[in-house]
Design a protein around this motif. Structure first.
Motif, PDB file in Angstrom:
ATOM      1  N   ALA A  57      20.558 104.191 -57.477  1.00  0.00           N
ATOM      2  CA  ALA A  57      21.636 104.098 -56.372  1.00  0.00           C
ATOM      3  C   ALA A  57      21.396 103.075 -55.189  1.00  0.00           C
ATOM      4  O   ALA A  57      21.975 102.385 -54.645  1.00  0.00           O
ATOM      5  CB  ALA A  57      21.625 105.613 -55.606  1.00  0.00           C
ATOM      6  N   ALA A  58      20.124 103.072 -55.161  1.00  0.00           N
ATOM      7  CA  ALA A  58      19.519 101.957 -54.350  1.00  0.00           C
ATOM      8  C   ALA A  58      19.762 100.452 -54.785  1.00  0.00           C
ATOM      9  O   ALA A  58      20.218  99.428 -54.176  1.00  0.00           O
ATOM     10  CB  ALA A  58      18.016 101.852 -53.878  1.00  0.00           C
TER      11      ALA A  58
ATOM     12  N   ILE B  88      24.740 106.484 -59.343  1.00  0.00           N
ATOM     13  CA  ILE B  88      23.499 107.267 -59.181  1.00  0.00           C
ATOM     14  C   ILE B  88      23.082 107.439 -60.482  1.00  0.00           C
ATOM     15  O   ILE B  88      24.164 108.114 -61.494  1.00  0.00           O
ATOM     16  CB  ILE B  88      23.442 108.622 -58.480  1.00  0.00           C
ATOM     17  CG1 ILE B  88      22.064 109.014 -58.187  1.00  0.00           C
ATOM     18  CG2 ILE B  88      24.562 109.550 -58.807  1.00  0.00           C
ATOM     19  CD1 ILE B  88      22.033 110.180 -57.240  1.00  0.00           C
ATOM     20  N   ALA B  89      21.905 107.371 -60.942  1.00  0.00           N
ATOM     21  CA  ALA B  89      21.339 108.137 -62.237  1.00  0.00           C
ATOM     22  C   ALA B  89      20.139 109.033 -61.888  1.00  0.00           C
ATOM     23  O   ALA B  89      19.044 108.529 -61.282  1.00  0.00           O
ATOM     24  CB  ALA B  89      20.728 106.772 -62.863  1.00  0.00           C
TER      25      ALA B  89
ATOM     26  N   GLY C 244      29.234 107.626 -60.394  1.00  0.00           N
ATOM     27  CA  GLY C 244      29.718 106.622 -59.611  1.00  0.00           C
ATOM     28  C   GLY C 244      30.997 107.297 -58.985  1.00  0.00           C
ATOM     29  O   GLY C 244      31.854 107.794 -59.348  1.00  0.00           O
ATOM     30  N   PRO C 245      30.899 106.987 -57.644  1.00  0.00           N
ATOM     31  CA  PRO C 245      29.910 106.418 -56.580  1.00  0.00           C
ATOM     32  C   PRO C 245      28.958 107.327 -56.659  1.00  0.00           C
ATOM     33  O   PRO C 245      28.864 108.773 -56.937  1.00  0.00           O
ATOM     34  CB  PRO C 245      30.610 106.261 -55.307  1.00  0.00           C
ATOM     35  CG  PRO C 245      31.508 107.469 -55.334  1.00  0.00           C
ATOM     36  CD  PRO C 245      31.908 107.611 -56.778  1.00  0.00           C
ATOM     37  N   ALA C 246      27.609 107.000 -55.901  1.00  0.00           N
ATOM     38  CA  ALA C 246      26.386 107.693 -55.952  1.00  0.00           C
ATOM     39  C   ALA C 246      26.436 108.908 -54.743  1.00  0.00           C
ATOM     40  O   ALA C 246      25.771 109.904 -54.991  1.00  0.00           O
ATOM     41  CB  ALA C 246      25.196 106.715 -55.356  1.00  0.00           C
ATOM     42  N   ASP C 247      27.384 108.800 -53.876  1.00  0.00           N
ATOM     43  CA  ASP C 247      27.465 109.908 -52.843  1.00  0.00           C
ATOM     44  C   ASP C 247      28.717 110.674 -53.228  1.00  0.00           C
ATOM     45  O   ASP C 247      29.496 111.236 -52.273  1.00  0.00           O
ATOM     46  CB  ASP C 247      27.654 109.361 -51.511  1.00  0.00           C
ATOM     47  CG  ASP C 247      28.858 108.280 -51.273  1.00  0.00           C
ATOM     48  OD1 ASP C 247      29.536 108.026 -52.455  1.00  0.00           O
ATOM     49  OD2 ASP C 247      28.961 108.019 -50.168  1.00  0.00           O
TER      50      ASP C 247
END
Length: 144
Positions: free
Chosen positions: A36-37, A44-45, A118-121
């Protein structure tokens, strides 16, 4: 080649991040893999593993995500995808299509999977289910 958002190199070793109780479900533990960063929130993984025996499962829900896969690394889990029961075992990969109603209702003590979203959030929304869900398999009693 189409221009993309700025991303960064990421290399996450098993000792770089720990499994934590903070995550979507209190009966699982989560280990962030730094993606994510590295992707500025595009993906996100994370590793997800069983913490407690299944009692009520996740409930029927959908994820507001463009992409979502689960790669089972250890053990197994039983999901309902719409009205279809699906056993996911080590080595299996599931693509959860955007908006598919699902319910993770049973899993082994050693269950661990890689989740890429995806997306991370991404958002999780509780929904009405299309059918009844089987009962989970009790875990063996541990000797005192």
């Amino acid at each position: 080649m189409t221009p993309t958002a700025v991303t960064h190199f990421s290399h996450n070793r098993p000792t770089d991040t720990e499994f934590r109780d903070e995550g979507l479900r209190d009966f699982f533990q989560y280990r962030d893999l730094g993606i994510a960063a590295a992707t500025n929130g595009r993906v996100i993984a994370q590793l997800v593993r069983a913490k407690n025996a299944p009692e009520h499962g996740t409930g029927w829900h959908i994820h507001k995500a463009e992409f979502h896969i689960v790669l089972m690394l250890k053990g197994w889990a039983r999901f309902m995808y719409e009205d279809r029961e699906t056993l996911v075992t080590a080595g299996d990969c599931v693509h959860q299509a955007p908006g598919i109603r699902h319910f993770l209702f049973d899993y082994s003590e050693d269950m661990e999977y890689l989740e890429v979203v995806g997306p991370a959030d991404f958002e999780t929304v509780d929904v009405e289910g299309p059918c009844a869900v089987p009962a989970p398999t009790p875990w063996p009693e541990k000797a005192a």
